[in-house]
Scaffold this motif. Structure first.
Motif, PDB file in Angstrom:
ATOM      1  N   UNK A  47      48.633 -91.852 -23.403  1.00 42.98           N
ATOM      2  CA  UNK A  47      47.474 -90.972 -23.421  1.00 42.98           C
ATOM      3  C   UNK A  47      47.868 -89.649 -22.775  1.00 42.98           C
ATOM      4  N   UNK A  48      47.542 -88.543 -23.418  1.00 39.71           N
ATOM      5  CA  UNK A  48      47.908 -87.232 -22.872  1.00 39.71           C
ATOM      6  C   UNK A  48      46.785 -86.695 -21.994  1.00 39.71           C
ATOM      7  N   UNK A  49      47.167 -85.846 -21.065  1.00 39.23           N
ATOM      8  CA  UNK A  49      46.195 -85.227 -20.171  1.00 39.23           C
ATOM      9  C   UNK A  49      45.381 -84.198 -20.944  1.00 39.23           C
ATOM     10  N   UNK A  50      44.122 -84.009 -20.565  1.00 38.06           N
ATOM     11  CA  UNK A  50      43.324 -82.994 -21.249  1.00 38.06           C
ATOM     12  C   UNK A  50      43.869 -81.602 -20.978  1.00 38.06           C
ATOM     13  N   UNK A  51      43.686 -80.719 -21.929  1.00 36.30           N
ATOM     14  CA  UNK A  51      44.131 -79.331 -21.791  1.00 36.30           C
ATOM     15  C   UNK A  51      43.168 -78.600 -20.863  1.00 36.30           C
ATOM     16  N   UNK A  52      43.658 -78.103 -19.722  1.00 38.44           N
ATOM     17  CA  UNK A  52      42.761 -77.432 -18.783  1.00 38.44           C
ATOM     18  C   UNK A  52      42.352 -76.033 -19.235  1.00 38.44           C
ATOM     19  N   UNK A  53      42.984 -75.522 -20.282  1.00 40.65           N
ATOM     20  CA  UNK A  53      42.686 -74.175 -20.752  1.00 40.65           C
ATOM     21  C   UNK A  53      41.448 -74.197 -21.637  1.00 40.65           C
ATOM     22  N   UNK A  54      40.518 -73.315 -21.350  1.00 44.00           N
ATOM     23  CA  UNK A  54      39.383 -73.084 -22.235  1.00 44.00           C
ATOM     24  C   UNK A  54      39.757 -71.888 -23.086  1.00 44.00           C
ATOM     25  N   UNK A  55      39.764 -72.081 -24.392  1.00 45.46           N
ATOM     26  CA  UNK A  55      40.276 -71.060 -25.300  1.00 45.46           C
ATOM     27  C   UNK A  55      39.182 -70.398 -26.113  1.00 45.46           C
ATOM     28  N   UNK A  56      39.480 -69.172 -26.527  1.00 37.98           N
ATOM     29  CA  UNK A  56      38.630 -68.433 -27.457  1.00 37.98           C
ATOM     30  C   UNK A  56      39.524 -67.670 -28.417  1.00 37.98           C
ATOM     31  N   UNK A  57      38.944 -67.288 -29.553  1.00 33.91           N
ATOM     32  CA  UNK A  57      39.634 -66.479 -30.553  1.00 33.91           C
ATOM     33  C   UNK A  57      39.062 -65.072 -30.497  1.00 33.91           C
ATOM     34  N   UNK A  58      39.939 -64.076 -30.419  1.00 34.62           N
ATOM     35  CA  UNK A  58      39.534 -62.675 -30.451  1.00 34.62           C
ATOM     36  C   UNK A  58      40.094 -62.033 -31.714  1.00 34.62           C
TER      37      UNK A  58
END
Length: 180
Positions: A1-12
């Motif tokens: 099981x992989x760790x959740x991605x701590x980055x919250x991403x957006x598209x610009x």
């Protein structure tokens, strides 16, 4: 099981406007770049990542003055003002004179995928500004474009900026490797 991605991403999406994209000077590999951006929009929607789209606003009487047909974002992007954050700017840097930084902070966004036009102006300025303001800019290498200049081909401009922005100012990925 992989760790959740701590980055919250957006598209610009930067300056993908009718008058810039469909003007007398055609953007390098415009249809491919537009297709890649549309793919990223779909991916962002699937992952419920926020989408921000900016229009460059020229002075009164210019081709891209506010409200003119050429100022509008490309209809092919299928952006929705009720869901997506659409905003205007008058400078190359998408942060200067806009609420973008505060909107990203309010949405807890720390990773910003940057795409659009023109590579050597608004894309470069925005990547550098995002890094300086503490965001993690990710330049999607095959989803930004510009036109040929008398000195350099658009291809050379794009390759140069992908190389020089990589590292200190942005992480570089291709559309196929983008994950929100």
């Amino acid at each position: 099981m992989s760790a959740p991605n701590p980055e919250q991403s957006a598209l610009l999406i930067v300056d993908m406007q009718v008058g810039l994209f469909n003007g007398p000077e055609k953007p390098y590999e415009g249809s491919r770049v537009l297709g890649n951006i549309k793919h990223l929009i779909q991916q962002a929607r699937q992952k419920e990542a926020p989408i921000f789209a900016v229009r460059h606003t020229g002075p009164a009487g210019s081709v891209i003055e506010a409200g003119s047909p050429f100022w509008q974002l490309l209809p092919d992007l299928e952006l929705d003002a009720n869901v997506d954050t659409l905003f205007d700017k008058t400078r190359p840097n998408c942060f200067l004179g806009t609420r973008l930084a505060q909107q990203l902070i309010d949405a807890s966004i720390n990773q910003l995928f940057i795409v659009g036009m023109k590579t050597q102006y608004c894309i470069e300025s925005t990547c550098r500004a995002a890094a300086e303001q503490g965001f993690n800019p990710v330049l999607v290498a095959d989803a930004h474009t510009c036109m040929d200049t008398p000195i350099l081909s658009a291809r050379a401009i794009i390759e140069h900026h992908n190389a020089t922005l990589n590292g200190a100012f942005a992480k570089i990925v291709n559309t196929a490797d983008t994950r929100f």
